[in-house]
Write an enzyme that holds these catalytic residues in place. Sequence first.
Site, mmCIF file in Angstrom:
data_model
loop_
_atom_site.group_PDB
_atom_site.id
_atom_site.type_symbol
_atom_site.label_atom_id
_atom_site.label_comp_id
_atom_site.label_asym_id
_atom_site.label_seq_id
_atom_site.Cartn_x
_atom_site.Cartn_y
_atom_site.Cartn_z
ATOM 1 N N HIS A 17 0.844 -1.208 0.000
ATOM 2 C CA HIS A 17 0.000 0.000 0.000
ATOM 3 C C HIS A 17 0.879 1.259 0.000
ATOM 4 O O HIS A 17 0.628 2.205 -0.740
ATOM 5 C CB HIS A 17 -0.862 0.057 1.265
ATOM 6 C CG HIS A 17 -1.940 -0.978 1.377
ATOM 7 N ND1 HIS A 17 -2.063 -1.807 2.461
ATOM 8 C CD2 HIS A 17 -2.969 -1.309 0.557
ATOM 9 C CE1 HIS A 17 -3.111 -2.595 2.314
ATOM 10 N NE2 HIS A 17 -3.680 -2.325 1.157
ATOM 11 N N LYS A 41 -16.662 -6.703 12.720
ATOM 12 C CA LYS A 41 -16.555 -8.161 12.570
ATOM 13 C C LYS A 41 -15.676 -8.557 11.372
ATOM 14 O O LYS A 41 -15.135 -9.643 11.328
ATOM 15 C CB LYS A 41 -17.937 -8.807 12.475
ATOM 16 C CG LYS A 41 -18.696 -8.465 11.220
ATOM 17 C CD LYS A 41 -19.988 -9.254 11.114
ATOM 18 C CE LYS A 41 -20.906 -8.802 10.008
ATOM 19 N NZ LYS A 41 -20.364 -8.594 8.692
ATOM 20 N N ARG A 90 -2.012 -5.833 -8.295
ATOM 21 C CA ARG A 90 -0.991 -6.852 -8.108
ATOM 22 C C ARG A 90 -1.074 -7.813 -9.285
ATOM 23 O O ARG A 90 -1.077 -7.401 -10.416
ATOM 24 C CB ARG A 90 -1.195 -7.560 -6.763
ATOM 25 C CG ARG A 90 -0.771 -6.720 -5.589
ATOM 26 C CD ARG A 90 -1.383 -7.184 -4.307
ATOM 27 N NE ARG A 90 -2.825 -6.960 -4.328
ATOM 28 C CZ ARG A 90 -3.631 -7.140 -3.293
ATOM 29 N NH1 ARG A 90 -3.144 -7.569 -2.151
ATOM 30 N NH2 ARG A 90 -4.919 -6.900 -3.390
ATOM 31 N N SER A 128 -2.905 -7.520 2.981
ATOM 32 C CA SER A 128 -3.121 -7.398 4.434
ATOM 33 C C SER A 128 -3.537 -8.741 5.013
ATOM 34 O O SER A 128 -3.087 -9.124 6.103
ATOM 35 C CB SER A 128 -4.210 -6.367 4.727
ATOM 36 O OG SER A 128 -3.838 -5.105 4.254
HETATM 37 P P1 ADP Z 1 -9.842 -3.283 -0.472
HETATM 38 O O1 ADP Z 1 -10.532 -3.844 0.713
HETATM 39 O O2 ADP Z 1 -10.525 -2.112 -1.108
HETATM 40 O O3 ADP Z 1 -9.304 -4.289 -1.477
HETATM 41 P P2 ADP Z 1 -7.153 -3.077 0.423
HETATM 42 O O4 ADP Z 1 -6.711 -2.348 1.639
HETATM 43 O O5 ADP Z 1 -7.024 -4.552 0.435
HETATM 44 O O6 ADP Z 1 -8.594 -2.596 0.197
HETATM 45 O O7 ADP Z 1 -6.407 -2.500 -0.834
HETATM 46 C C1 ADP Z 1 -6.550 -1.171 -1.242
HETATM 47 C C2 ADP Z 1 -5.897 -0.991 -2.595
HETATM 48 O O8 ADP Z 1 -4.508 -1.265 -2.469
HETATM 49 C C3 ADP Z 1 -6.412 -1.906 -3.689
HETATM 50 O O9 ADP Z 1 -6.389 -1.214 -4.913
HETATM 51 C C4 ADP Z 1 -5.395 -3.020 -3.708
HETATM 52 O O10 ADP Z 1 -5.330 -3.655 -4.963
HETATM 53 C C5 ADP Z 1 -4.130 -2.239 -3.420
HETATM 54 N N1 ADP Z 1 -3.090 -3.080 -2.860
HETATM 55 C C6 ADP Z 1 -3.159 -3.921 -1.805
HETATM 56 N N2 ADP Z 1 -1.991 -4.558 -1.602
HETATM 57 C C7 ADP Z 1 -1.142 -4.122 -2.570
HETATM 58 C C8 ADP Z 1 0.205 -4.433 -2.945
HETATM 59 N N3 ADP Z 1 0.916 -5.352 -2.286
HETATM 60 N N4 ADP Z 1 0.745 -3.788 -3.999
HETATM 61 C C9 ADP Z 1 0.003 -2.884 -4.696
HETATM 62 N N5 ADP Z 1 -1.278 -2.572 -4.420
HETATM 63 C C10 ADP Z 1 -1.846 -3.168 -3.378
#
Ligand code: ADP
Length: 162
Positions: A17, A41, A90, A128
Site C-alpha cells: 500500500h 466483525k 498486483r 493485508s
Molecule cells: P480493499 O478492501 O478495497 O481491497 P485493500 O486495503 O485490500 O482494500 O487495498 C486497497 C488498494 O490497495 C487496492 O487497490 C489493492 O489492490 C491495493 N493493494 C493492496 N496490496 C497491494 C500491494 N501489495 N501492492 C500494490 N497494491 C496493493
Amino acid sequence: MVTGLYPGSFDPITNGHLDIVVRAASVLDRLVVAVYDAPPKDILFSTQERVALVRQAVKSLPNVEVQAYTGLTVVVARQVRAQVVVRGLRAGSDFENEFEMAMMNKKLAPDIESLFLMSDSAWHFLSSSRVKEVASLGGDITSLVPPHVATLLRERLQKLAR
Ligand code: ADP
C-alpha cells in the site's frame, strides 16, 4: 491541481500500500488516503487504529492526507475534490475486480477517472490478509509492513491468543 483518492480497508497498511501511496503522491498534487469504515466483525483493527497506522506511515509525505470514509467511493472523491481514484494492481487476480469497480464508478461518476499503478514486483504477493495470516502463525512480517504496524500487529495477536 490534481487530487487523488486512494480508498481501501488498510487492515493494516502494508509496504505494498505504502509503495502505491508514495508513487501516487509523486505524480499527483494531493493524495487523500481513505480508510473504509468497515464493520468491526470484518476487520482486525478498528477504523481509528487503521487511520492512525496509515497517518504514521505517511507522515513524511506533505501532500498526503488520511481520513476514514463510508459509502460510495465516488461520493467521497467529490467531497474531497478528487478527480481521480487511485488503486493498486498486483497479479492478474486483482484485475477483474478492479475493472468491474472502475466501470461501475465511471457509470456513477463519469467525470472521475480511475488511475491504476502496478504493484512493485517486491510486493506482488503482499496483502493485508496474508500478513495477518503469517503473523498469526508466528511468521516474521517485519520486512512486509512498516515497523509500527508490525509492533501493533504482534501486540494485537498476542492479546487475541490469551
Ligand atoms: P480493499 O478492501 O478495497 O481491497 P485493500 O486495503 O485490500 O482494500 O487495498 C486497497 C488498494 O490497495 C487496492 O487497490 C489493492 O489492490 C491495493 N493493494 C493492496 N496490496 C497491494 C500491494 N501489495 N501492492 C500494490 N497494491 C496493493
